[in-house]
Structures are given as structure tokens and as C-alpha cells.
Scaffold this active site. Sequence first.
Site, mmCIF file in Angstrom:
data_model
loop_
_atom_site.group_PDB
_atom_site.id
_atom_site.type_symbol
_atom_site.label_atom_id
_atom_site.label_comp_id
_atom_site.label_asym_id
_atom_site.label_seq_id
_atom_site.Cartn_x
_atom_site.Cartn_y
_atom_site.Cartn_z
ATOM 1 N N HIS A 117 -20.145 -67.569 -71.978
ATOM 2 C CA HIS A 117 -19.246 -66.427 -71.779
ATOM 3 C C HIS A 117 -17.843 -66.836 -71.344
ATOM 4 O O HIS A 117 -16.963 -65.988 -71.242
ATOM 5 C CB HIS A 117 -19.833 -65.465 -70.745
ATOM 6 C CG HIS A 117 -19.765 -65.997 -69.341
ATOM 7 N ND1 HIS A 117 -20.645 -66.930 -68.869
ATOM 8 C CD2 HIS A 117 -18.911 -65.750 -68.326
ATOM 9 C CE1 HIS A 117 -20.347 -67.238 -67.627
ATOM 10 N NE2 HIS A 117 -19.289 -66.538 -67.265
HETATM 11 C C1 UD1 Z 1 -16.792 -62.873 -64.413
HETATM 12 C C2 UD1 Z 1 -16.325 -63.994 -63.494
HETATM 13 C C3 UD1 Z 1 -17.034 -65.276 -63.872
HETATM 14 C C4 UD1 Z 1 -18.523 -65.109 -63.932
HETATM 15 C C5 UD1 Z 1 -18.858 -63.946 -64.845
HETATM 16 C C6 UD1 Z 1 -20.348 -63.726 -64.914
HETATM 17 C C7 UD1 Z 1 -13.976 -63.827 -62.778
HETATM 18 C C8 UD1 Z 1 -12.653 -64.450 -62.905
HETATM 19 N N1 UD1 Z 1 -14.915 -64.237 -63.644
HETATM 20 O O1 UD1 Z 1 -16.358 -63.188 -65.719
HETATM 21 O O2 UD1 Z 1 -16.734 -66.266 -62.916
HETATM 22 O O3 UD1 Z 1 -19.120 -66.295 -64.414
HETATM 23 O O4 UD1 Z 1 -18.200 -62.787 -64.341
HETATM 24 O O5 UD1 Z 1 -20.694 -62.681 -65.747
HETATM 25 O O6 UD1 Z 1 -14.159 -63.006 -61.898
HETATM 26 N N2 UD1 Z 1 -17.347 -56.431 -69.564
HETATM 27 C C9 UD1 Z 1 -18.134 -55.395 -69.968
HETATM 28 N N3 UD1 Z 1 -18.989 -54.827 -69.069
HETATM 29 C C10 UD1 Z 1 -19.084 -55.260 -67.803
HETATM 30 C C11 UD1 Z 1 -18.255 -56.311 -67.372
HETATM 31 C C12 UD1 Z 1 -17.398 -56.897 -68.267
HETATM 32 O O7 UD1 Z 1 -18.093 -54.987 -71.112
HETATM 33 O O8 UD1 Z 1 -19.895 -54.723 -67.038
HETATM 34 C C13 UD1 Z 1 -16.445 -57.080 -70.535
HETATM 35 C C14 UD1 Z 1 -15.077 -56.444 -70.590
HETATM 36 O O9 UD1 Z 1 -14.635 -56.495 -71.901
HETATM 37 C C15 UD1 Z 1 -14.243 -57.372 -69.743
HETATM 38 C C16 UD1 Z 1 -14.891 -58.721 -70.017
HETATM 39 O O10 UD1 Z 1 -16.264 -58.437 -70.163
HETATM 40 O O11 UD1 Z 1 -12.903 -57.347 -70.064
HETATM 41 C C17 UD1 Z 1 -14.683 -59.723 -68.928
HETATM 42 O O12 UD1 Z 1 -15.119 -59.208 -67.670
HETATM 43 P P1 UD1 Z 1 -14.479 -59.789 -66.326
HETATM 44 O O13 UD1 Z 1 -15.093 -59.123 -65.155
HETATM 45 O O14 UD1 Z 1 -13.017 -59.797 -66.424
HETATM 46 O O15 UD1 Z 1 -14.889 -61.326 -66.332
HETATM 47 P P2 UD1 Z 1 -16.226 -62.058 -66.840
HETATM 48 O O16 UD1 Z 1 -15.942 -62.767 -68.104
HETATM 49 O O17 UD1 Z 1 -17.394 -61.147 -66.788
#
Ligand code: UD1
Length: 368
Positions: free
Chosen positions: A209
Site C-alpha cells: 500500500h
Molecule cells: C496510513 C499511514 C501508514 C500506514 C497505513 C496503514 C500515514 C502517513 N500513513 O497510510 O503509515 O501504514 O495507514 O493502512 O499516516 N482510504 C480509504 N478508506 C479509508 C482510508 C483510506 O479509501 O478508510 C484511501 C483514501 O483514498 C486515502 C488513501 O486511502 O486518500 C490513503 O489514506 P491515508 O490515511 O492518507 O494513508 P494510508 O495510505 O492509509
Amino acid sequence: MNNLVFVAGARPNFMKVAPILRALEQRGSPLGRTLVHTGQHYDPDMSEVFFEELGIARPDAHLEVGSGSHGAQTARVLEAFEAHLLGAAPRPRGVVVVGDVNSTLAATLAAVKLQIPVAHVEAGLRSRDRTMPEEINRVVTDALAELLLVSESDGLRNLQREGIDPARVHLVGNVMIDTLVRELPAARAADAPAQQGVAPGAYALVTLHRPANVDSAPELERLLRFLGETSRRLPVVFPAHPRTRARLAQFGLQQVLAGFPRVRVIPPQGYRSNLGLMASARLVITDSGGMQEETTYLGVPCLTFRPNTERPVTVTAGTSTLVGGDLQLAARLVEEILAGRYKQGGPVELWDGAAAERVADVLERAWG
Ligand code: UD1
């Protein structure tokens, strides 16, 4: 009563707060406890399922910050958590943050600016790679926290090198392993491999991811083709994070996957199902921080698709190898694993299922 505010926001946080809350509860601790969910992760399968499975009480407050750029997401948590702390009566005695996600950093900033001290669980880990958002979060959180609760001895050395007062630092072990130890029997009983149509010990489990792996179309395609080649040797089960799933669609890469029927992309799994899949896998391919540690505890071979790690003990003592983007090396290691020639790994100090008790001891001594 002295009240502590616990903060969780993203999937890898939930299995870290659960055992600490439980330890305080079970010992009838005089410390009050409030749980705040920032809402960084909000899909039911990225959040709710963990609360249910791990028996975490419903959050007392939900900040609903959702997704956004790093600046926007961090700013939203900062603003909303500051408001929460200002509205809390009595004034909190301390804030407890875990891990290295944007919510960890933002909650820390909000608290220390109000002169409320912070305890950071999983302090001291360093990848020394500042292109990783998590590394920025770790360095800043540790600079600001009053109590630094360290999961492995590398963390002690890193904090010492940064000149952090040793009186603030406590080696407590790995709270995430507490959750693993507790949940493993139920996870095994649930027989997740059978539900995915694979046999124990005869499949690869994959999670990817990180932006460096999934946000570039050529890189993601290269990794998918590697998984496809691997699937000629054993079936591949691939629970896809929402980010990864979105990129597969955006880059039109489902067509590549369609050529490899033994690569099964499935939704993100709950805690027990993922643990069950991990525990019975022949090998794991991942870029997750937590899964590097969990596979080391379980003794399952792990190919880590990152150029560096903040958890080097998983390589030196454990079952992980840093593969970076070297797919020839990865292919060679898959063959070694299948031939039974891969390293076995061994135990890590204080990854024993009792780390949360030691966290509770420190919190009570400092803030009780
Ligand atoms: C976050 C953490 C990462 C961790 C990961 C585990 C940071 C910088 N990163 O990354 O360290 O390894 O979580 O999962 O905090 N999204 C959804 N639904 C959700 C959450 C996210 O669709 O419930 C999608 C959205 O498009 C979002 C993207 O995932 O923009 C990224 O989510 P984000 O919380 O920014 O970071 P992660 O990649 O999940």
C-alpha cells in the site's frame, strides 16, 4: 481523577491501543481513560471491524477528519483534537499516541502546545529515510513526547543518538505482539485460508500500500507481474488496501491481473482473518511495518518490498529480508523458501505478550 486521552486514527493503531486499554482496565487502574478516533481511516473494513474484533470500547469522540493531502489531514486532526482537549473537563493529565501515522504526529502537536504531556508508544524507530511520511512523524513525535515507550532495543540507540534524555525513555516491548498473542488461537480456529480456497502452508500472502510501490503505474505493473510469476509456484492471496485498489482501477491494471488467475485480490481483511492468513502462509510479501514484525514473531518468511526499514531487528534476528525493488532477488528468495533453505529467525527481547502491562506501569508511575 487523572484522565488520559488515547488517540487512534488509522488501521495500524487499533491493535496497539487495545492491549493498553485492557491492561489498565484489568488492573483497576486509577487513571481515567478517554479514547479519541481521529477518523483518518473510516471505511468499516479499515476501522470498525478492528473495534469489534479486538473488543475496544466505542470511541468517546470521533473527529471524522477523513482523507486528504498530508498537510490537510494533519491540520484537520490538529485543529479538531485541540478543540477536543480544550473542551475536556477535567483537563487531561496526559495524551497517549501510538505508531507513526499522521494522526500520531498531529495529536502530539495539539497536546504539547496546550502543555499537556504526551506518551509515545512505539517510540525510537527510525528508517533514516525522510521521503517516508512516517519517518517525519516519528522524529517529530519523539522530539516532543515526554514519555518514550520503546518496542525494541534499536529504538533505545536511536533516541540516545538524538540526544534525548534517557529519563524519558522506557523499553517496554511490542504492544502489537500482545494483541497477536491474545488473538492467535481464535485466528487459527477461524480457518481463513480455507475461506480463500487455499491450503495452509501452501500460499503466499501479499499486502502492498505504500505510495512508493503503488502510486506509479509502471512500478505497480512490475510488482503485479512479479506476483503473477510467483503464482505459477504457489497461489497468491492479496488483500488490497483502498489506496491500492484505487490505483489498480485508475491505471487499468486489472487486465494484467486477469492474466494471472492464481493471484486473488480480496478486500482488506479484519484483524483475525489477516492474522490467520499470515500465520499459515508459506511466505509473506509486504511493505507494511506491522507485518514485518508479526511475521518475525510467527516465524513466517517475509520479503519486505522496501529499500529500508525502521524495524531492523526483523532482518537481523527475524524472518524478513529487505528486497527493495530487486525482483530477481525476490524470485531467488521465493525459491529458497519453497526449498526450505530460507533463514528461520528467532525471538526478539520483550515481544512476549506482556508489553502493555509494562506500558501501564510506566503511565501509572508517571501520571498516576
Ligand atoms: C496510513 C499511514 C501508514 C500506514 C497505513 C496503514 C500515514 C502517513 N500513513 O497510510 O503509515 O501504514 O495507514 O493502512 O499516516 N482510504 C480509504 N478508506 C479509508 C482510508 C483510506 O479509501 O478508510 C484511501 C483514501 O483514498 C486515502 C488513501 O486511502 O486518500 C490513503 O489514506 P491515508 O490515511 O492518507 O494513508 P494510508 O495510505 O492509509
